[in-house]
Design a protein around this motif. Structure first.
Motif, PDB file in Angstrom:
ATOM      1  N   LEU A 182      40.176  54.509  40.823  1.00  0.00           N
ATOM      2  CA  LEU A 182      39.464  55.040  42.050  1.00  0.00           C
ATOM      3  C   LEU A 182      39.470  55.213  43.497  1.00  0.00           C
ATOM      4  CD1 LEU A 182      35.811  54.559  40.533  1.00  0.00           C
ATOM      5  CD2 LEU A 182      36.869  56.320  39.777  1.00  0.00           C
ATOM      6  N   GLU A 183      41.096  54.146  43.097  1.00  0.00           N
ATOM      7  CA  GLU A 183      41.199  53.477  44.528  1.00  0.00           C
ATOM      8  C   GLU A 183      40.424  53.290  46.022  1.00  0.00           C
ATOM      9  OE1 GLU A 183      42.928  57.587  45.714  1.00  0.00           O
ATOM     10  OE2 GLU A 183      44.376  57.560  44.421  1.00  0.00           O
ATOM     11  N   ASP A 227      33.592  44.370  26.946  1.00  0.00           N
ATOM     12  CA  ASP A 227      32.353  43.478  27.148  1.00  0.00           C
ATOM     13  C   ASP A 227      31.382  43.639  27.022  1.00  0.00           C
ATOM     14  OD1 ASP A 227      34.355  41.221  26.905  1.00  0.00           O
ATOM     15  OD2 ASP A 227      34.732  41.526  29.237  1.00  0.00           O
ATOM     16  N   LEU A 228      31.024  45.735  27.752  1.00  0.00           N
ATOM     17  CA  LEU A 228      29.812  45.651  28.185  1.00  0.00           C
ATOM     18  C   LEU A 228      29.248  46.476  26.761  1.00  0.00           C
ATOM     19  CD1 LEU A 228      30.916  47.940  31.172  1.00  0.00           C
ATOM     20  CD2 LEU A 228      30.290  45.230  31.661  1.00  0.00           C
ATOM     21  N   LEU A 229      29.865  46.787  25.727  1.00  0.00           N
ATOM     22  CA  LEU A 229      29.151  47.319  25.070  1.00  0.00           C
ATOM     23  C   LEU A 229      28.643  46.646  23.852  1.00  0.00           C
ATOM     24  CD1 LEU A 229      32.622  50.449  24.712  1.00  0.00           C
ATOM     25  CD2 LEU A 229      30.060  50.647  25.286  1.00  0.00           C
ATOM     26  N   SER A 253      39.913  46.883  31.865  1.00  0.00           N
ATOM     27  CA  SER A 253      38.124  46.316  33.561  1.00  0.00           C
ATOM     28  C   SER A 253      38.231  46.710  34.125  1.00  0.00           C
ATOM     29  CB  SER A 253      39.643  44.688  33.389  1.00  0.00           C
ATOM     30  OG  SER A 253      41.170  45.750  35.031  1.00  0.00           O
ATOM     31  N   LEU A 254      37.167  46.192  34.800  1.00  0.00           N
ATOM     32  CA  LEU A 254      36.213  46.646  36.159  1.00  0.00           C
ATOM     33  C   LEU A 254      37.235  46.857  37.266  1.00  0.00           C
ATOM     34  CD1 LEU A 254      33.053  45.472  36.279  1.00  0.00           C
ATOM     35  CD2 LEU A 254      33.706  47.211  35.077  1.00  0.00           C
ATOM     36  N   ALA A 264      32.394  56.090  36.849  1.00  0.00           N
ATOM     37  CA  ALA A 264      33.172  56.029  36.310  1.00  0.00           C
ATOM     38  C   ALA A 264      33.463  54.458  35.068  1.00  0.00           C
ATOM     39  CB  ALA A 264      34.447  55.586  36.844  1.00  0.00           C
ATOM     40  N   THR A 265      33.114  54.101  35.301  1.00  0.00           N
ATOM     41  CA  THR A 265      32.523  52.381  34.780  1.00  0.00           C
ATOM     42  C   THR A 265      31.838  53.723  33.047  1.00  0.00           C
ATOM     43  OG1 THR A 265      32.589  50.871  35.923  1.00  0.00           O
ATOM     44  CG2 THR A 265      31.590  50.260  33.632  1.00  0.00           C
ATOM     45  N   TYR A 266      30.861  54.060  33.698  1.00  0.00           N
ATOM     46  CA  TYR A 266      29.698  54.324  32.652  1.00  0.00           C
ATOM     47  C   TYR A 266      30.089  55.454  31.574  1.00  0.00           C
ATOM     48  CZ  TYR A 266      26.416  50.886  33.398  1.00  0.00           C
ATOM     49  OH  TYR A 266      25.712  49.172  33.701  1.00  0.00           O
TER      50      TYR A 266
END
Length: 157
Positions: free
Chosen positions: A83-84, A135-137, A75-76, A10-12
């Motif tokens: 994703l519960e 923040d990941l980019l 955010s994370l 999901a993050t990626y």
């Protein structure tokens, strides 16, 4: 701590959508092909992200998935909750009753454990909330997007 694979996927997916050239829609098959993951499993993740308002989907020939919010606003913690994966309630089987005869002591033991676990979860969620997808980019790559994932997936075939 071991997180399930859906959190990483999901993050990626969110970073890929942020990087998509012109922020045009990307089909799930393209996302799964680039990430080398199951398309059916990724669709389940995308459904949860959509339900949480993080991505939007459009079903058409040129449709697919796009970000529904700015990467500065995701955010994370948002991913984790979408994703519960979170735990809101600490439940006991009351096994302490098997060890202690004193009901007051059992209540105290369970209260201490509950407070510690809930405090730890709150700290964990607060920490997850500090890291945004942006923040990941690199700053210069997500304003308009720089990668055409559709073309990249076709080239990989």
């Amino acid at each position: 701590m071991k997180l399930n694979k859906s959190f990483e996927q999901a993050t990626y997916v969110l970073t890929m959508l942020a990087l998509q050239e012109g922020h045009t829609p990307v089909k799930s098959q393209v996302l799964s092909s680039v990430l080398d993951v199951s398309d059916s499993y990724l669709k389940k993740i995308l459904m949860k992200l959509s339900k949480a308002g993080l991505v939007a989907s459009s079903a058409s020939k040129t449709g697919g998935y796009q970000l529904a919010k700015s990467v500065e606003d995701i955010s994370l913690k948002d991913v984790f909750f979408a994703l519960e994966l979170h735990a809101d309630v600490v439940e006991f089987k009351h096994m302490a009753h098997q060890i202690y005869d004193d009901a007051a002591h059992v209540a105290l033991v369970e209260q201490r454990v509950r407070e510690t676990l809930e405090g730890g979860l709150n700290d964990f969620y607060a920490r997850l909330d500090t890291l945004k997808i942006s923040d990941l980019l690199r700053d210069d790559v997500y304003e308009e997007g720089v990668i055409d994932w559709n073309a990249r997936a076709e080239a990989d075939v």
